[in-house]
Design a protein around this motif. Structure first.
Motif, PDB file in Angstrom:
ATOM      1  N   GLY A  79      16.482  46.841  47.643  1.00  0.00           N
ATOM      2  CA  GLY A  79      17.361  47.633  46.794  1.00  0.00           C
ATOM      3  C   GLY A  79      17.219  47.360  45.314  1.00  0.00           C
ATOM      4  N   ARG A  80      16.538  46.276  44.947  1.00  0.00           N
ATOM      5  CA  ARG A  80      16.332  46.008  43.530  1.00  0.00           C
ATOM      6  C   ARG A  80      15.352  47.031  42.965  1.00  0.00           C
ATOM      7  N   SER A  81      15.548  47.428  41.713  1.00  0.00           N
ATOM      8  CA  SER A  81      14.695  48.439  41.083  1.00  0.00           C
ATOM      9  C   SER A  81      13.849  47.825  39.980  1.00  0.00           C
ATOM     10  N   LEU A  82      12.644  48.363  39.829  1.00  0.00           N
ATOM     11  CA  LEU A  82      11.721  47.934  38.780  1.00  0.00           C
ATOM     12  C   LEU A  82      11.325  49.174  37.993  1.00  0.00           C
ATOM     13  N   ASP A  83      11.825  49.281  36.775  1.00  0.00           N
ATOM     14  CA  ASP A  83      11.604  50.463  35.936  1.00  0.00           C
ATOM     15  C   ASP A  83      10.391  50.224  35.050  1.00  0.00           C
ATOM     16  N   THR A  84       9.294  50.935  35.313  1.00  0.00           N
ATOM     17  CA  THR A  84       8.039  50.718  34.601  1.00  0.00           C
ATOM     18  C   THR A  84       7.544  52.016  33.981  1.00  0.00           C
ATOM     19  N   PHE A  89      10.231  51.741  40.759  1.00  0.00           N
ATOM     20  CA  PHE A  89       9.941  51.222  42.093  1.00  0.00           C
ATOM     21  C   PHE A  89      11.229  50.642  42.676  1.00  0.00           C
ATOM     22  N   HIS A  90      11.516  50.976  43.920  1.00  0.00           N
ATOM     23  CA  HIS A  90      12.671  50.417  44.617  1.00  0.00           C
ATOM     24  C   HIS A  90      12.156  49.431  45.663  1.00  0.00           C
ATOM     25  N   GLU A 168      10.570  56.437  42.653  1.00  0.00           N
ATOM     26  CA  GLU A 168      10.687  57.608  41.779  1.00  0.00           C
ATOM     27  C   GLU A 168       9.610  57.494  40.701  1.00  0.00           C
ATOM     28  N   LEU A 169       8.397  57.930  41.040  1.00  0.00           N
ATOM     29  CA  LEU A 169       7.252  57.734  40.162  1.00  0.00           C
ATOM     30  C   LEU A 169       6.821  59.028  39.493  1.00  0.00           C
ATOM     31  N   ASN A 170       6.210  58.870  38.338  1.00  0.00           N
ATOM     32  CA  ASN A 170       5.711  60.010  37.582  1.00  0.00           C
ATOM     33  C   ASN A 170       4.393  60.506  38.185  1.00  0.00           C
ATOM     34  N   PHE A 171       4.089  61.782  37.958  1.00  0.00           N
ATOM     35  CA  PHE A 171       2.805  62.332  38.380  1.00  0.00           C
ATOM     36  C   PHE A 171       1.707  61.748  37.477  1.00  0.00           C
ATOM     37  N   PRO A 172       0.550  61.357  37.995  1.00  0.00           N
ATOM     38  CA  PRO A 172       0.063  61.494  39.370  1.00  0.00           C
ATOM     39  C   PRO A 172       0.321  60.256  40.232  1.00  0.00           C
TER      40      PRO A 172
END
Length: 541
Positions: A79-84, A89-90, A168-172
């Motif tokens: 459940g921890r999130s990594l905002d890059t 990334f969850h 929740e990733l950006n394209f591509p």
């Protein structure tokens, strides 16, 4: 010659089909496996759970996968999130829950995820490429035995039912299939190749440290700059780099002057063991979570990691805002490096109440009667730092103290905390010794000496005590680590028995400026957390 439009359409369609098929082949986990082969994986029946826990700690699994807000690192609900820059990334649930975790995974599936970066779930039967936010480029160096033991240990932990959202990733980057190309480029699938041992270094220690740092510990994954595809830049390995979350900088941990070149092996080991760096600052942020794990490793492993880190190639890479190395002929002292010992942890005298259990912090004079306290009468004894007393009465500033412990049958003037162990609580004159209530004698099995349970009630003032025993132990630990780590690698508390700590600490006292009370509290802390008297395991209240 005129080419029919229908022919062009067929040609374009054929190229599209061939291109799509080629993409599926290149990105397929099977393609990587065909090129790299498989590695040996021993049977689950021989799993070693204790070693599995060591691998779990060294691999820092709980830092990413522990359930946020849980105080139990074995609850791996994710459940921890990594905002890059690639997106969010969850961290997944890796508890043994069969529906929301990995409880349905076989050992082979777990090993494939750990060392090859392929999960069992996916739209196609060849598996699912895992994003390298999961550091399988380091975990690929683990042995089959360690992979098996880690699996067995995780499967022994509590199952946590917890649904974790998709990344929740950006394209591509959201095209997970494309990670197959990344794996082909940056994942070699090889076991660790032992490096050349530096002169004067124990080969076994060096290679153990190499294995932990390069494999389970995955130190380079955070402490290295990365290229445009998120790969570690090889010639900058361990040189530090920006935090992928965009907040701060992971330090250079190579032995360069812009890194930790001035740290000795002992300092590095102490940092991994205690979280305190050479200038007295405690690890914080992500590193505090790492130290929470490395501090539980066998100390020999921490020392081995320090030996290896001191031997990697130095990388010159100054962090933003870091001052240039000092090449002057004189030494520049940092203000934070010169600190005073913290004040002794005493409760206000007014807070000591009847019925409390209080730990003595400052050695206390005691008398047989309340009317003798703080008068010209010589005290009838002393209670030493670390001893626990029950407050059985209070009369103004005076308190009645009841102590319970053990005495050697032929030594009625000394009270010890435990039978057979010289954790000294108090000393008495003959008058006070005569008031001690003694029980039936018992023989200590290891020494053959005769001991008797003993109880005594005496009077003193209410100063110099603390009703929070944990605060007293925290003071003892901090003072021990701060002072003793200045010169050498700290021994583990459990390396010596309670009796052995007496001579060990006494031999080093002449190199310190401890007051008598500081010395007593450090000794009490070490004895109460020793090999044979560890309060953290419930052997002493």
């Amino acid at each position: 010659m005129t080419v029919k439009a229908s022919t062009l359409v067929k040609l374009a369609g054929s190229l599209l089909v061939l291109g799509g098929a080629g993409f599926l082949v290149v990105t397929s986990p099977w393609t990587w496996s065909a090129l790299n082969g498989s590695r040996e994986l021993p049977a689950l029946e021989g799993a070693d759970l204790e070693n599995g826990r060591t691998v779990f700690l060294a691999s820092d699994c709980a830092t990413c996968h522990a359930t946020p807000g849980s105080e139990d690192e074995t609850h791996l609900g994710g459940g921890r999130s990594l905002d890059t820059a690639f997106g969010i990334f969850h961290m997944p649930n890796i508890s043994p829950d069969p529906e929301t975790g990995i409880g349905s995974w076989t050992l082979a599936q777990f090993d494939r995820a750990l060392r090859e970066g392929v999960g069992p779930d996916g739209l196609m039967p060849d598996g699912q490429n895992l994003y390298p936010a999961f550091p399988y480029t380091s975990y690929q160096r683990l042995t089959g035995e360690d992979s098996r033991d880690l699996y067995a240990y995780i499967m022994s932990l509590p199952a946590v039912r917890s649904e974790v959202p998709d990344h929740e990733l950006n394209f591509p980057y959201n095209l997970r299939r494309g990670v197959g190309v990344w794996r082909l480029a940056f994942l070699d699938g090889e076991a660790l190749t032992p490096g050349e041992v530096p002169d004067g270094v124990d080969p076994d220690v060096y290679h153990r440290g190499e294995y932990l740092v390069e494999g389970a510990g995955h130190c380079a994954e955070c402490h290295s700059p990365r290229g445009p595809m998120g790969e570690v830049i090889t010639d900058k390995r361990f040189g530090g780099g920006p935090n992928p979350e965009g907040t701060g900088w992971f330090p250079n941990i190579s032995p360069d002057e812009t890194g930790i070149g001035y740290w000795s092996v002992a300092r590095i080991a102490n940092y991994l063991h205690t979280g305190k760096n050479p200038i007295g600052r405690m690890a914080d942020g992500d590193m505090a979570e790492v130290v929470a794990n490395t501090s539980q490793l066998p100390f020999s492993d921490v020392q081995a990691m320090a030996v290896y880190l001191k031997s990697v190639p130095p990388v010159e890479n100054r962090a933003p805002g870091q001052p240039a190395p000092n090449y002057a002929d004189h030494v520049v002292m940092l203000d934070q490096a010169v600190g005073k010992a913290p004040q002794l942890p005493v409760s206000p005298a007014s807070a000591i109440a009847e019925g409390d259990s209080a730990t003595v912090v400052e050695t206390k004079n005691v008398w047989i009667g309340a009317d003798m306290v703080a008068t010209e009468n010589q005290p009838d004894g002393k209670i030493l730092g670390g001893a626990v007393a029950e407050i059985t009465a209070r009369d103004g500033d005076k308190v009645q103290l009841t102590l319970r412990g053990w005495q050697m049958e032929d030594a009625p003037t000394v009270l010890y905390q435990e039978k057979g162990q010289r954790v000294m609580m108090a000393i008495f004159d003959d008058a006070a010794a005569a008031t001690v209530t003694r029980g039936e004698a018992e023989v200590a099995a290891d020494t053959g000496q005769s001991w008797v349970p003993a109880e005594v009630t005496l009077w003193s003032d209410a100063a110099g005590m603390n009703t929070d025993r944990a605060a007293v132990w925290a003071y003892g630990q901090d003072t021990f680590q701060t002072a003793c780590a200045a010169c050498h690698v700290l021994p583990q508390k459990t390396h010596f028995t309670a009796n052995q700590w007496i001579g060990t600490l006494k031999a080093m006292r002449r190199f310190t400026s401890f007051s008598d009370d500081q010395y007593r509290l450090i000794l009490a802390y070490l004895q109460n957390h020793s090999k044979d008297l560890d309060v953290s395991k419930g052997s002493v209240q």
